[in-house]
Design a protein around this motif. Sequence first.
Motif, PDB file in Angstrom:
ATOM      1  N   LEU A   9       0.689-107.961  62.690  1.00 18.23           N
ATOM      2  CA  LEU A   9       2.000-108.607  62.752  1.00 18.23           C
ATOM      3  C   LEU A   9       2.067-109.492  63.986  1.00 18.23           C
ATOM      4  N   ASP A  10       2.635-110.693  63.835  1.00 22.11           N
ATOM      5  CA  ASP A  10       2.746-111.595  64.972  1.00 22.11           C
ATOM      6  C   ASP A  10       4.129-111.499  65.611  1.00 22.11           C
ATOM      7  N   ARG A  11       4.324-112.242  66.672  1.00 23.97           N
ATOM      8  CA  ARG A  11       5.573-112.168  67.425  1.00 23.97           C
ATOM      9  C   ARG A  11       6.771-112.570  66.580  1.00 23.97           C
ATOM     10  N   ARG A  12       6.589-113.541  65.713  1.00 22.53           N
ATOM     11  CA  ARG A  12       7.706-113.971  64.871  1.00 22.53           C
ATOM     12  C   ARG A  12       8.164-112.839  63.954  1.00 22.53           C
ATOM     13  N   GLN A  13       7.208-112.180  63.313  1.00 22.91           N
ATOM     14  CA  GLN A  13       7.561-111.049  62.450  1.00 22.91           C
ATOM     15  C   GLN A  13       8.216-109.927  63.254  1.00 22.91           C
ATOM     16  N   LEU A  14       7.690-109.665  64.427  1.00 28.41           N
ATOM     17  CA  LEU A  14       8.239-108.592  65.260  1.00 28.41           C
ATOM     18  C   LEU A  14       9.618-108.951  65.806  1.00 28.41           C
ATOM     19  N   SER A  15       9.869-110.245  66.000  1.00 26.52           N
ATOM     20  CA  SER A  15      11.205-110.667  66.419  1.00 26.52           C
ATOM     21  C   SER A  15      12.226-110.415  65.315  1.00 26.52           C
ATOM     22  N   HIS A  16      11.824-110.633  64.064  1.00 24.41           N
ATOM     23  CA  HIS A  16      12.713-110.282  62.952  1.00 24.41           C
ATOM     24  C   HIS A  16      12.937-108.768  62.900  1.00 24.41           C
ATOM     25  N   ALA A  17      11.896-108.008  63.193  1.00 20.00           N
ATOM     26  CA  ALA A  17      12.055-106.554  63.248  1.00 20.00           C
ATOM     27  C   ALA A  17      13.030-106.160  64.347  1.00 20.00           C
ATOM     28  N   ALA A  18      12.986-106.888  65.476  1.00 16.09           N
ATOM     29  CA  ALA A  18      13.921-106.621  66.572  1.00 16.09           C
ATOM     30  C   ALA A  18      15.360-106.914  66.149  1.00 16.09           C
ATOM     31  N   THR A  19      15.557-107.974  65.378  1.00 14.96           N
ATOM     32  CA  THR A  19      16.899-108.296  64.881  1.00 14.96           C
ATOM     33  C   THR A  19      17.414-107.182  63.973  1.00 14.96           C
ATOM     34  N   ILE A  20      16.556-106.711  63.068  1.00 19.14           N
ATOM     35  CA  ILE A  20      16.949-105.612  62.185  1.00 19.14           C
ATOM     36  C   ILE A  20      17.293-104.366  62.998  1.00 19.14           C
ATOM     37  N   THR A  21      16.476-104.090  64.013  1.00 12.80           N
ATOM     38  CA  THR A  21      16.668-102.888  64.821  1.00 12.80           C
ATOM     39  C   THR A  21      17.954-102.945  65.628  1.00 12.80           C
ATOM     40  N   THR A  22      18.177-104.049  66.330  1.00 13.29           N
ATOM     41  CA  THR A  22      19.384-104.142  67.149  1.00 13.29           C
ATOM     42  C   THR A  22      20.639-104.159  66.289  1.00 13.29           C
ATOM     43  N   THR A  23      20.564-104.800  65.135  1.00 16.32           N
ATOM     44  CA  THR A  23      21.718-104.813  64.233  1.00 16.32           C
ATOM     45  C   THR A  23      22.016-103.404  63.733  1.00 16.32           C
ATOM     46  N   GLY A  24      20.983-102.696  63.294  1.00 10.69           N
ATOM     47  CA  GLY A  24      21.183-101.348  62.780  1.00 10.69           C
ATOM     48  C   GLY A  24      21.667-100.385  63.826  1.00 10.69           C
ATOM     49  N   TRP A  25      21.179-100.535  65.062  1.00 10.30           N
ATOM     50  CA  TRP A  25      21.566 -99.606  66.118  1.00 10.30           C
ATOM     51  C   TRP A  25      23.045 -99.704  66.452  1.00 10.30           C
ATOM     52  N   GLN A  26      23.662-100.863  66.167  1.00 10.14           N
ATOM     53  CA  GLN A  26      25.073-101.050  66.483  1.00 10.14           C
ATOM     54  C   GLN A  26      25.992-100.740  65.306  1.00 10.14           C
ATOM     55  N   VAL A  27      25.423-100.300  64.184  1.00 14.45           N
ATOM     56  CA  VAL A  27      26.229 -99.935  63.018  1.00 14.45           C
ATOM     57  C   VAL A  27      26.313 -98.416  62.945  1.00 14.45           C
ATOM     58  N   ALA A  28      27.517 -97.881  63.059  1.00 13.21           N
ATOM     59  CA  ALA A  28      27.706 -96.437  63.036  1.00 13.21           C
ATOM     60  C   ALA A  28      27.144 -95.846  61.747  1.00 13.21           C
ATOM     61  N   GLY A  29      26.352 -94.773  61.889  1.00 13.08           N
ATOM     62  CA  GLY A  29      25.834 -94.068  60.733  1.00 13.08           C
ATOM     63  C   GLY A  29      24.439 -94.451  60.313  1.00 13.08           C
ATOM     64  N   VAL A  30      23.870 -95.523  60.898  1.00 20.67           N
ATOM     65  CA  VAL A  30      22.534 -95.960  60.489  1.00 20.67           C
ATOM     66  C   VAL A  30      21.459 -95.122  61.172  1.00 20.67           C
ATOM     67  N   GLY A  31      21.415 -95.163  62.498  1.00 20.72           N
ATOM     68  CA  GLY A  31      20.455 -94.365  63.245  1.00 20.72           C
ATOM     69  C   GLY A  31      19.014 -94.762  63.006  1.00 20.72           C
ATOM     70  N   ARG A  32      18.101 -93.950  63.547  1.00 21.86           N
ATOM     71  CA  ARG A  32      16.678 -94.264  63.478  1.00 21.86           C
ATOM     72  C   ARG A  32      16.166 -94.298  62.045  1.00 21.86           C
ATOM     73  N   ASP A  33      16.567 -93.329  61.210  1.00 20.84           N
ATOM     74  CA  ASP A  33      16.088 -93.297  59.829  1.00 20.84           C
ATOM     75  C   ASP A  33      16.506 -94.547  59.062  1.00 20.84           C
ATOM     76  N   GLY A  34      17.746 -94.964  59.254  1.00 19.97           N
ATOM     77  CA  GLY A  34      18.219 -96.152  58.552  1.00 19.97           C
ATOM     78  C   GLY A  34      17.465 -97.404  58.964  1.00 19.97           C
ATOM     79  N   ILE A  35      17.144 -97.508  60.248  1.00 18.09           N
ATOM     80  CA  ILE A  35      16.382 -98.661  60.728  1.00 18.09           C
ATOM     81  C   ILE A  35      14.978 -98.657  60.136  1.00 18.09           C
ATOM     82  N   ILE A  36      14.331 -97.495  60.088  1.00 21.00           N
ATOM     83  CA  ILE A  36      12.995 -97.413  59.499  1.00 21.00           C
ATOM     84  C   ILE A  36      13.028 -97.814  58.028  1.00 21.00           C
ATOM     85  N   ILE A  37      14.036 -97.371  57.295  1.00 22.05           N
ATOM     86  CA  ILE A  37      14.161 -97.740  55.880  1.00 22.05           C
ATOM     87  C   ILE A  37      14.305 -99.257  55.739  1.00 22.05           C
TER      88      ILE A  37
END
Length: 363
Positions: A35-63
């Motif tokens: 995976l390159d930096r661009r793909q990982l940056s999209h992963a970072a967007t998904i992660t930060t977005t999910g972390w700020q949504v109540a009820g998602v947590g680590r499992d939801g981000i992995i999904i």
Amino acid sequence: MANPALQSCAAGSLIVADVPESLTAKTRSGQTIQLDRRQLSHAATITTTGWQVAGVGRDGIIIALMAALTESSLRMLANPTAYPESADFPNDGSGSDHDSLGLFQMRPAAGWGTVAELMDPKYQARAFFGGPTGPNAGSPRGLLDIAGWQQVDRGAAAQAVEVSAFPDRYANYEPVAETILDALTKSRKGGPDAAPPRIPESARIVFPLPEGAYTSTDSFGWRTDPYSGDRRFHAGSDLAAPLGTPILAVADGRVVFVGERGTYGGLIILEHTVGGQSVASYYAHLYESGMHVAVGDTVAAGQRIGDVGSAGKSTGPHLHLEIHPGGQDQPAVDALEWLAAHGAAGVDDAEISLTACTRERIP
């Protein structure tokens, strides 16, 4: 040009560290993926977005990461054949799966959003997670709209959102998603499952608006909704005040959410410890320009965190205040009764300060 995923992390993310230049991981079937930096940056967007949504947590981000890896290899894909205009938006190449777009290959025709919306990685992440703060009100269903998603296999949960003709593909990417999340969060002490530092007991409780600046206009409990006329439960206390009136933190605490959230309009959520118990306080209907704190800030009781507005589902300038003993996932109680029971002190204008420029962040 600044990377949008990194910009989102800089705004007070509680979880994402630096985005690596590249990452190697193996699928469940043993295939090696680079995976390159661009793909990982999209992963970072998904992660930060999910972390700020109540009820998602680590499992939801992995999904969500599993779904995006499967659908697009974590690439923002345009679809010029179906939507020529999609190529005008920032993208990582073109896809050709019906009229699907973006990281999660969402279809405008299925109601996921417009072309412009679906070519925004953060919008796609919010749509995938869904729930009360999602953009589609449960149709199509995001992860939080699926009852019992926490109890099923992660691959099955991803399929429940994506409704793919190939439902067994997602599980293959589970170890890759875990490797990505570990890499993005490796600098967090204790790892991605570590709880945030406990908030110290609040030294005092204060009223959220200055003395003499407000009128209580709508109380906690069942009421006739001013928009629909239907009988609905009102989880907060409404305090009318002029636009721009300072909004004060009710207790010492930490900022865990700042941003737009559905009918709330601009919303700030703080977490506190009061009487040994976790408590979340919500401050709603703020305009973007009237929110003076960021996620990760620590605040003191009586500190000015924002200004009264009328954003979201509002009939006039006021503060909608909610108190959730036990934290965000617990039901609200009558905020005015809770403040009275905890001896909330009034604050006059001379005591109010705006300290957003001297923030102390919890590591």
